[in-house]
Design a protein around this motif. Sequence first.
Motif, mmCIF file in Angstrom:
data_model
loop_
_atom_site.group_PDB
_atom_site.id
_atom_site.type_symbol
_atom_site.label_atom_id
_atom_site.label_comp_id
_atom_site.label_asym_id
_atom_site.label_seq_id
_atom_site.Cartn_x
_atom_site.Cartn_y
_atom_site.Cartn_z
ATOM 1 N N GLU A 198 33.148 -0.141 43.200
ATOM 2 C CA GLU A 198 33.598 1.110 42.563
ATOM 3 C C GLU A 198 32.715 2.308 42.919
ATOM 4 O OE1 GLU A 198 34.500 0.702 38.419
ATOM 5 O OE2 GLU A 198 35.129 2.794 38.261
ATOM 6 N N GLY A 215 41.289 -2.689 35.366
ATOM 7 C CA GLY A 215 42.425 -3.603 35.460
ATOM 8 C C GLY A 215 42.057 -4.613 36.531
ATOM 9 N N SER A 216 41.989 -5.891 36.145
ATOM 10 C CA SER A 216 41.429 -6.894 37.055
ATOM 11 C C SER A 216 42.180 -8.219 37.005
ATOM 12 C CB SER A 216 39.983 -7.208 36.654
ATOM 13 O OG SER A 216 39.215 -6.048 36.597
ATOM 14 N N GLU A 242 44.792 0.459 30.611
ATOM 15 C CA GLU A 242 43.331 0.347 30.755
ATOM 16 C C GLU A 242 42.845 1.211 31.930
ATOM 17 O OE1 GLU A 242 42.341 -3.852 30.946
ATOM 18 O OE2 GLU A 242 40.443 -3.383 31.908
ATOM 19 N N ALA A 305 35.414 3.125 32.749
ATOM 20 C CA ALA A 305 35.394 1.840 33.482
ATOM 21 C C ALA A 305 34.280 0.952 32.957
ATOM 22 C CB ALA A 305 35.211 2.079 34.977
ATOM 23 N N TYR A 329 22.599 -2.137 34.634
ATOM 24 C CA TYR A 329 23.992 -2.578 34.831
ATOM 25 C C TYR A 329 24.909 -1.533 34.188
ATOM 26 C CZ TYR A 329 28.392 -4.550 33.243
ATOM 27 O OH TYR A 329 29.726 -4.701 32.952
ATOM 28 N N ARG A 349 28.678 -5.875 39.258
ATOM 29 C CA ARG A 349 28.549 -7.131 40.019
ATOM 30 C C ARG A 349 27.115 -7.242 40.555
ATOM 31 N NH1 ARG A 349 34.340 -6.617 40.608
ATOM 32 N NH2 ARG A 349 34.597 -5.480 38.654
ATOM 33 N N ALA A 362 28.423 -8.834 33.251
ATOM 34 C CA ALA A 362 29.809 -8.539 33.635
ATOM 35 C C ALA A 362 30.569 -8.139 32.385
ATOM 36 C CB ALA A 362 30.468 -9.752 34.282
ATOM 37 N N GLY A 363 31.473 -7.183 32.537
ATOM 38 C CA GLY A 363 32.228 -6.692 31.383
ATOM 39 C C GLY A 363 33.713 -6.625 31.669
ATOM 40 N N GLY A 365 37.378 -4.402 30.223
ATOM 41 C CA GLY A 365 37.927 -3.321 29.400
ATOM 42 C C GLY A 365 38.880 -3.891 28.355
ATOM 43 N N GLU A 378 37.936 -13.186 32.528
ATOM 44 C CA GLU A 378 37.758 -12.089 33.489
ATOM 45 C C GLU A 378 36.265 -11.841 33.773
ATOM 46 O OE1 GLU A 378 40.229 -8.565 32.855
ATOM 47 O OE2 GLU A 378 38.516 -7.341 33.469
ATOM 48 N N LYS A 382 34.177 -12.182 37.318
ATOM 49 C CA LYS A 382 33.350 -11.105 37.871
ATOM 50 C C LYS A 382 31.911 -11.571 38.179
ATOM 51 C CE LYS A 382 35.973 -7.276 35.902
ATOM 52 N NZ LYS A 382 36.171 -6.492 34.681
HETATM 53 C C1 ISC Z 1 32.790 -3.557 33.858
HETATM 54 C C2 ISC Z 1 33.077 -4.172 35.012
HETATM 55 O O1 ISC Z 1 34.149 -3.826 35.784
HETATM 56 C C3 ISC Z 1 34.831 -2.598 35.610
HETATM 57 C C4 ISC Z 1 35.382 -2.220 36.944
HETATM 58 C C5 ISC Z 1 36.586 -2.694 37.384
HETATM 59 C C6 ISC Z 1 37.447 -3.334 36.489
HETATM 60 C C7 ISC Z 1 37.157 -3.420 35.162
HETATM 61 C C8 ISC Z 1 38.075 -4.085 34.210
HETATM 62 O O2 ISC Z 1 39.178 -4.482 34.621
HETATM 63 O O3 ISC Z 1 37.728 -4.263 33.040
HETATM 64 C C9 ISC Z 1 35.935 -2.794 34.570
HETATM 65 O O4 ISC Z 1 36.334 -1.561 34.043
HETATM 66 C C10 ISC Z 1 32.241 -5.245 35.546
HETATM 67 O O5 ISC Z 1 32.489 -5.692 36.673
HETATM 68 O O6 ISC Z 1 31.285 -5.664 34.855
#
Ligand code: ISC
Length: 403
Positions: A198, A215-216, A242, A305, A329, A349, A362-363, A365, A378, A382
Amino acid sequence: MTKALVMKTPEMTGDEAGAVAPSVVAPSSFVLVGVGETVVANGCRPIPAAAGASLARQVSEALVGAAALVGALPYERARPAHLLRPTEWSRLPGRFTARAFGPPVLLRGGDTPHWQVTAEPSLAAYRTSVAEVLRRMENRPELRKVVLSRALRLSGDRPIDPRALLSRLAEDPAATAFSVPLPSTDGATRLLVGATPELLVSRRGEAMFSHPLAGSARRSSDPARDREAAENLAASTKDSREHREVVTAILDLLAPYCRELSTPEGTQLVSTASMWHLGTRIVGRLRDTTLSSLELAALLHPTPAVCGTPRDAAAELIAELEGHDRGFYAGAVGWCDAAGDGDWHVALRCAEISGGEAWLHAGAGIVPGSDPVAEGEETAAKFAAMLRALGLDEAIAFEGAAA
Ligand SMILES: C=C(O[C@H]1C=CC=C(C(=O)O)[C@@H]1O)C(=O)O
């Protein structure tokens, strides 16, 4: 082929410049292996931050008289930025290959390394916190998104070689790999090493770019399942809500500073080696080119994000529910030159490395409609890129962490 750009700060003598070849990457070097460019900075000295100064003030003061700055912004805006003035830095066209970083021996000392993995909090506790965020959102509809993270602590039986780790992470051409020397707490070398997909903000003259992701979905080695995961993500209304929170927040913050601002390709699927994301490229033309890339990064950080909307309410809930220190982080890593041009990436990451210890974060949304089990999975997905780069099997790592 384009020639490498080697910059020297004014106080540097020719002899010193010769002593530090641009391609020399030491464990203490600042390194960014970007999509089309590798940045290496050596002889980095921290710029002291005035006590209690706002992020905007720290950043504008750090830029005075600096030929170039590299460094990291912590997740928490109230904490001091970690900005460094290098004695020598280079922008080299293309991606550094593994060869530039030396042999990919991750942990010195032969034999198979032994790792102890601890999940902080446990996956079960993380799911409980996600459920709590959803409950609070029901009572407070103005709270639209909160990014909740968790951490893994890895203790190896020997020191991690940060250059080998960086070289492994740099194998994914879709991510920007980085290694940033951090302030030491106990005299030991401490680094932030990762591979982020990102881009927070980039500036070249009046041209400005940002590439928010949110969005992942986990990728699969089975092509049919991988395609299905991508299609489901593209069709998910929860993920598109998101994602929109991030794009809207960035556009709103940048609008007063830009004479042109748009999202020419709209929202698209973006992939790394292990994840699918929704991404929107934002392009702009600045009204005022005295606004540096670092000031733009300080303006935008933390975006939804990594934090949420509204920003302050989300940050408060994160501080209350996460129970661990994010450190750098979810902050930003990057560089800024004397003209104000530069690139700042969201620090995702990644792991804080010191000796044989690594802290991974790792987080995910959380928006109304999120599912605590899916959000936990998720975060596990990550972690995968970093675990793999450290030579750990994901399943074994999580089993070890009882997570
Ligand atoms: C907070 C993270 O990812 C962010 C970036 C892409 C997608 C994300 C998601 O889908 O939640 C997060 O906003 C992380 O990788 O720890």
